[in-house]
Design an enzyme around this catalytic site. Structure first.
Site, PDB file in Angstrom:
ATOM      1  N   SER A 144       2.376  70.592  49.817  1.00 34.56           N
ATOM      2  CA  SER A 144       3.309  70.638  50.712  1.00 34.56           C
ATOM      3  C   SER A 144       3.467  72.215  51.163  1.00 34.56           C
ATOM      4  CB  SER A 144       4.859  70.346  50.213  1.00 34.56           C
ATOM      5  OG  SER A 144       5.212  71.571  49.224  1.00 34.56           O
ATOM      6  N   LYS A 145       3.969  72.389  52.233  1.00 31.67           N
ATOM      7  CA  LYS A 145       3.990  73.628  53.169  1.00 31.67           C
ATOM      8  C   LYS A 145       4.999  74.453  52.336  1.00 31.67           C
ATOM      9  CE  LYS A 145       3.871  71.820  57.417  1.00 31.67           C
ATOM     10  NZ  LYS A 145       4.198  71.975  58.868  1.00 31.67           N
ATOM     11  N   ARG A 146       5.906  74.070  51.724  1.00 33.83           N
ATOM     12  CA  ARG A 146       6.903  74.979  50.967  1.00 33.83           C
ATOM     13  C   ARG A 146       6.346  75.303  49.976  1.00 33.83           C
ATOM     14  NH1 ARG A 146      10.692  73.180  47.853  1.00 33.83           N
ATOM     15  NH2 ARG A 146      10.094  70.933  48.200  1.00 33.83           N
TER      16      ARG A 146
END
Ligand code: GLU
Length: 490
Positions: free
Chosen positions: A256-258
């Site tokens: 995930s980008k997070r």
């Protein structure tokens, strides 16, 4: 290239909801490969029906990054094509008759339940741990007037699918074979803002655009029975489905980008990875090669040998060490002049260098590429390795760890080097090495390490650098001597 199959039409359908995810490139790659394998077409469709998540500029980034990666589309919002428009927000009128037909046939119904009522319903279902969750069909079979009298009413309705009890939950996936998904909820297909939801739009567009194969992430498996039900009600032939495994971090969690900067497609470009290396790396992820000797493979090879049966269903682990190795491999396979061009383009793209580049600097960089090519992992490594070449003679700073390596007699060594170099006619790497060897190593009996080490520190200010004699040749005699003189006199 074998084109024995019927030409297939495939698409990648990203939603412009932010910085593009690396998964979009991964899907585009597999879709494009199969389109090429069958001599068919690859379509880019922008799925921008979720206006709350729409991010301005995201679409442009999708175009730029997929092009950078060498994954061009035959039809799309920016190139047009026979099924234009390719942006869902421009097709609202197209979806309407399909929704109307579903309502008229009793397969879909209006729902006036407010967000508050739906949230409360969800809460109650969770609290009571009811086995049946989802929408309770309060509005089903009611007229607006009837519904208005009850609480939790909102004037602008949505349209929901009336999911039948006996909906087919099993389908055949090209990668996974027969698979099943859980019973779906009465999915909203048309929202209060007049936009279709993804589920409605994807079915209509895949049908109208003649898509024969839907290749997408495994997170859509649970939606596929709803899509197949819509095809059935509308009397349309569904495409074939292939659900790709999701990319995973080394701890096997979903990328995930997070959590992982590498989830952003732009990150790879920012870091100075070559698009061909990233493309090869993505090929490997879904499609483990027969053995380690086949890890490097061109897009054409990938297409030639493409087979859904070879796609792994286990979430491939995103191992950046492998990508680093691969990038180094691709960097080393370029001609030095090509590599120099790529480095300059990259420096310009990141804004470190202006466009057009300073011709003198560009020439120096091009001449210097052969001395760093072997050691580069990414394009970003180039300038730091060559920083000393681009620094003015009076700006060279001697780094602490370099100073620590200096032997006690370093001034004597550097002075002798200055005398030796001063007399050199041709300032070639070979001549420099020859004279320093003769005068310092043989003449003064100093070990090479202690003879050349201080010279390296004076020339570059650093302990670890590209090859010294080549670096001095690139700098030239005047600069090299100036640096050494400043160093002994500091
Ligand atoms: N718009 C969806 C996404 O961004 C596409 C899913 C599909 O390919 O059907 O994931």
């Amino acid at each position: 290239m074998s084109t024995s199959q019927t030409p297939a039409r495939l698409r990648v359908a990203p939603s412009p909801t932010g910085d593009p995810h690396v998964g979009t490139a991964y899907m585009a790659l597999f879709n494009l490969a199969y389109a090429r394998k069958t001599g068919g077409q690859f379509v880019l469709r922008i799925e921008d029906t979720d206006r709350n998540r729409y991010i301005e500029g995201s679409e442009k980034q999708i175009f730029e990054l997929l092009r950078w990666l060498g994954l061009p589309w035959d039809e799309g919002p920016d190139v047009g094509g026979p099924y234009a428009p390719y942006r869902q927000s421009e097709r609202l009128e197209t979806y309407k008759p399909f929704v109307d037909k579903l309502i008229a046939d009793g397969h879909a119904y209006y729902c006036w339940c407010s967000q508050e009522r739906l949230a409360k319903l969800r809460e109650e279902q969770q609290a009571s741990k009811q086995s049946k969750t989802g929408y309770d069909r309060l509005c089903y079979g009611m007229s607006r007037e009837e519904r208005e009298k009850l609480p939790g009413f909102t004037p602008t309705p949505v349209v929901r699918m009336l999911v039948p009890e006996d909906i087919e939950l099993t389908f055949t996936d090209l990668i996974r074979g027969e698979i099943s998904a859980p019973m779906p909820d009465d999915q909203v297909i048309l929202k209060a803002d007049g936009f279709p939801t993804y589920h409605m739009a994807v079915v209509v567009d895949d049908h109208l655009m003649g898509i024969t194969h839907v290749v997408r992430g495994e997170e859509w498996i649970s939606s596929t029975p709803k899509h197949l039900q819509l095809y059935k009600w509308l009397g349309l032939t569904p495409p074939q489905f292939a659900h790709m495994p999701l990319l995973r971090n080394t701890d096997h969690s979903k990328i995930s980008k997070r959590k992982n900067p590498a989830a952003r497609l732009a990150w790879f470009r920012e870091q100075g990875y070559l698009p061909e290396a990233l493309r090869n790396f993505l090929q490997l992820l879904g499609y483990p090669p027969a053995d380690d000797d086949h890890e490097i493979s061109s897009f054409d090879d990938f297409v030639e040998n493409f087979d859904w049966a070879k796609v792994s269903t286990v979430g491939p682990v995103f191992d950046l060490k492998k990508l680093d190795w691969m990038n180094g491999f691709y960097i080393r396979s370029l001609e030095p002049a090509q590599l120099a061009e790529r480095i300059i383009e990259h420096l310009q793209w990141t804004g470190q260098w202006p466009t057009p580049a300073d011709p003198q600097k560009a020439k120096l960089l091009t001449d210097a590429v052969p001395i760093i090519q072997e050691r580069l992992v990414t394009l970003n490594d180039a300038l730091p390795k060559l920083g000393f070449l681009f620094t003015a003679d009076d700006q060279i700073v001697i780094e602490d760890d370099a100073r620590k390596t200096l032997p006690e007699n370093w001034k004597e060594v550097v002075s002798a080097a200055i005398d030796a170099l001063d007399g050199l006619e041709s300032f070639s790497a070979e001549a420099i090495q020859g004279i320093l060897r003769e005068k310092l190593v043989e003449g003064m009996g100093i070990k090479p390490k202690f003879a050349f080490g201080p010279v390296r520190v004076g020339i570059t200010g650093q302990r670890v650098t590209p090859p010294l004699f080549e670096s001095m040749e690139l700098l030239g005699k005047a600069s090299s001597l100036e640096r050494l003189r400043r160093f002994v006199n500091e």
